[in-house]
Design an enzyme around this catalytic site. Structure first.
Site, PDB file in Angstrom:
ATOM      1  CD  GLU A 100      -9.434   4.608  -4.185  1.00 18.33           C
ATOM      2  OE1 GLU A 100      -9.938   3.656  -3.559  1.00 18.33           O
ATOM      3  OE2 GLU A 100      -9.775   4.912  -5.329  1.00 18.33           O
ATOM      4  CE1 TYR A 112      -0.177   1.975   2.658  1.00 21.41           C
ATOM      5  CE2 TYR A 112      -1.753   3.723   3.019  1.00 21.41           C
ATOM      6  CZ  TYR A 112      -1.428   2.391   3.040  1.00 21.41           C
ATOM      7  OH  TYR A 112      -2.346   1.466   3.455  1.00 21.41           O
TER       8      TYR A 112
END
Length: 148
Positions: A100, A112
């Site tokens: 998250e 990411y």
């Protein structure tokens, strides 16, 4: 790839680096980090100026936090730590990885995504900013290939 630092990770040192790296989400304190480190599936990867805490269990790996000191950003440290996480997750038989990230952290989201994570959902109001504002968390996931 980064490996765990020499000796046992020091929760106070990690908490100080976490506090230097974050205001939102709220930095973790030494007691919170020590509690995580006491859990068997949790692992830490460290390099000077940064660390990552992850865990792998039941075929899934979760990147719990990645902290990079402001002076060490944009030097590849975060990328190396996440690559180390992916390697460790595969070695621990994880088939998928997830994390998250604050919707207000475009640099982390870009990192990411560049490493193969894709947006899988949103947790509305998941994080609390110091001013009380609620910030969404983007849930990201990726499939892990088996180790070579």
């Amino acid at each position: 790839m980064p490996e765990p630092g020499p000796g046992a990770p020091d929760p106070a040192r990690l908490a100080a680096l976490h506090a230097a790296s974050f205001t939102t989400p709220r930095p973790w304190d030494a007691a919170e980090i020590a509690g995580l480190l006491a859990s068997a599936p949790v692992f830490v990867l460290e390099e000077a100026g940064g660390f990552l805490i992850g865990r792998a269990i039941a075929g899934e790996a979760e990147l719990l936090t990645l902290a990079v000191a402001p002076a060490r950003r944009r030097q590849g440290l975060g990328r190396r730590l996440v690559e180390g996480f992916l390697t460790r997750a595969r070695a621990l038989q994880a088939e998928t990885a997830f994390l998250e990230v604050s919707a207000e952290n475009p640099a982390a989201i870009a990192l990411y995504e560049s490493l193969g994570f894709r947006r899988a959902g949103v947790r509305r109001g998941y994080y609390a900013a110091p001013d009380g504002q609620r910030i969404d968390a983007i849930v990201m996931t990726r499939t892990l290939a088996p180790p070579p």
